[in-house]
Design an enzyme around this catalytic site. Structure first.
Site, PDB file in Angstrom:
ATOM      1  CG  HIS A  75      -0.959  -0.723   0.916  1.00  0.00           C
ATOM      2  ND1 HIS A  75      -2.653  -0.988   0.703  1.00  0.00           N
ATOM      3  CD2 HIS A  75      -1.724  -2.236   1.678  1.00  0.00           C
ATOM      4  CE1 HIS A  75      -3.046  -2.784   0.862  1.00  0.00           C
ATOM      5  NE2 HIS A  75      -2.264  -3.866   1.359  1.00  0.00           N
ATOM      6  CE  LYS A 132      32.811   6.138  11.993  1.00  0.00           C
ATOM      7  NZ  LYS A 132      33.594   5.096  12.386  1.00  0.00           N
TER       8      LYS A 132
END
Ligand code: F6P
Length: 521
Positions: A380, A490
């Protein structure tokens, strides 16, 4: 042309030829199709007969695996050789789930005594917490665990906990990964610090998100149980024992593991301490046993009947033979709804590489985009595009044959949906009443069927995916066990933090510089 180049070219030629024949028509043309493309492995049923390949295509893929040296690579993996070449380490996570009598060696050094000693410590700690012998500072038992970790220190244990947690757990686990005050605030509001054990999980103990959450959680504990009580409410899991000590976790509360365990392959280690406590040691042991059964299958089954090998080759066929850039994974199981997120890290962090083992750019595509969600919910949501969109996206369905949970009849409805989707994707709809209702079909899928979702089958399923990922890495000629691509982000986040909080002023591109200015003001 060498053998490997010749095998690649045979696969590409076979895939081009396969484009001309619809998948559903192959069943008539290939009497052996069902027999060769359905198999059982460590209790799991696997159906790859609705995949795009013909049997000639399958043979070309098997020949490619052989030419790529899969046999030898598998021997080196299990033999504990330093196959993670950029970091000079083995990838020996299989030892973590092996029986104590196994003989795994990391670069020639036996590891099973250390593994077994750590398992004994984990079991002792888990049993102690569950029985109340290891208690909170006020002497009452713990009722919750706050598991702090991210990436491989989060996704595996989260999948394990969701997969197997009792309906009414004696001890609940709350996972905290993101460096987002909203998540922390929510966790702090849900949990009672006086009844909570905080477990900080970080292989390196340097990860910004985890350390920020751990520092905040420590303060949260101290405010409730006093600074002197914190140590009774804290434990850590890491390979960096100097850093856990510096953070203030007593050695007796630190559970180590080894640098030959990659982060995304670490859920078999003390990284899953929270789950071992909250599920109980017996359940965790069965989970390890399911994984060991799949290890055994991967090592012993011939390639043409080897589930991780065939799963990997189906993907390689779709990716490299047919140019499919994405793969959708859909568990028809609420408890497995985090499987796509786990696989995103496993497959895309392992094999999202463009430099080969020889240091040169690879000459073919590697890991596709992996995405997915829980069935039937996704029917859906994005499945419209899977059926009628302009891109063909191979799908992998995962389902359980049976379950004891929920009202009678519900599971049959769930199963009818998964089978219907796989059939509809392949068959489509001919002679539609109106043009917009045209379904071309001929869209490939595979199905993995668990007898039921239990510790053994979950261990086997995750291991199936680990070895599938390994096989793909071997065929693609890349190192599946490093992740240098994550490092740049990072480093830059740390640099930008300095700029954001006012102490630094590094040069940035105009867009980033403007955004930093805007946020500072
Ligand atoms: O996402 C990058 C990564 O390095 C992963 O490989 C790892 O699982 C995660 O960060 C967490 O690392 P650590 O366990 O060291 O905190």
């Amino acid at each position: 042309m060498d053998d490997l180049a010749a095998a690649w070219s045979t696969l590409e030629v076979a895939a081009q030829a396969d484009r001309a024949v619809r998948i559903e028509d192959r069943f008539k043309a290939e009497a052996a199709r069902m027999g060769r493309l359905t198999l059982d492995a460590a209790g799991l049923g696997i159906d790859l007969s609705k995949q795009a390949w013909s049997l000639a295509g399958l043979d070309a893929a098997l020949a490619l695996a052989k030419a790529a040296g899969l046999d030898d690579a598998r021997r080196r993996l299990f033999g504990g050789e330093a196959i993670n070449t950029s970091e000079g380490r083995p990838a020996l996570h299989m030892a973590l789930r092996a029986p104590a009598t196994a003989t795994f060696m990391a670069q020639g050094k036996s590891v099973m005594a250390d593994v077994e000693a750590m398992r004994q410590r984990m079991a002792g700690f888990a049993n102690g917490i569950r029985s109340g012998q290891i208690a909170a500072v006020d002497g009452a038992p713990f009722t919750s665990i706050l598991h702090i970790g991210i990436g491989g220190s989060d996704l595996g244990p989260r999948l394990l906990w969701d997969g197997l947690k009792p309906l009414k757990p004696q001890i609940g686990v709350r996972f905290l990964a993101n460096v987002d005050g909203g998540d922390f605030a929510q966790a702090a509001a849900e949990l009672d610090p006086a009844r909570t054990l905080v477990i900080v999980v970080s292989k390196t103990f340097t990860t910004q998100e985890t350390l920020a959450n751990a520092t905040a959680a420590r303060a949260w504990l101290a405010a409730a149980v006093g600074e002197a009580g914190v140590s009774k409410h804290l434990a850590a899991v890491s390979t960096a024992l100097d850093k856990t000590a510096a953070f203030g976790v007593a050695d007796a509360r630190v559970f180590g593991f080894w640098d030959w365990v990659g982060g995304r392959y670490s859920l078999w280690s003390s990284v899953s301490l929270s789950c071992a406590i909250a599920l109980g040691w017996e359940v965790f042991s069965q989970f390890l046993a399911g994984a060991a059964a799949m290890d055994e299958h991967f090592q012993t089954a011939p390639f043409e009947r080897n589930a991780p090998v065939l799963l990997a080759l189906a993907q390689i066929y779709n990716r490299n033979g047919l140019g499919r850039g994405a793969r959708s994974v859909v568990p028809y199981a609420y408890r497995l709804r985090r499987l796509p997120a786990f696989l995103q890290q496993l497959e895309m962090e392992s094999n999202g590489k463009s430099i080969g083992l020889d240091g040169a750019r690879v000459g073919h595509a590697t890991a596709p985009v992996v995405f997915g969600g829980e069935g039937s919910n996704v029917q859906h949501a994005y499945f419209q595009a899977m059926h009628q969109g302009t891109d063909i996206v191979p799908t992998e369905f995962v389902a359980m044959a049976a379950t004891d949970e929920g009202p009678g009849g519900m599971h049959d409805k769930l199963l009818s949906n998964v089978l219907a989707q796989a059939e509809a994707l392949m068959v489509g709809r001919k002679n539609p009443p109106r043009a917009p209702r045209t379904f071309d079909g001929d869209r490939p899928s595979g199905l993995i069927l668990l007898p039921r979702l239990d510790p053994h089958s979950l261990g086997a399923l995750i291991t199936l995916y680990e070895h599938k990922t390994f096989v793909e890495g071997v065929v693609w000629g890349i190192n599946s066990f490093d992740q240098w691509g994550v490092e740049l982000g990072k480093e830059m986040a740390n640099a930008i933090l300095e700029d954001l909080v006012g102490r630094g002023s590094k040069p940035h591109d105009p867009s980033t510089a403007a955004l930093i200015n805007r946020l500072k003001n």
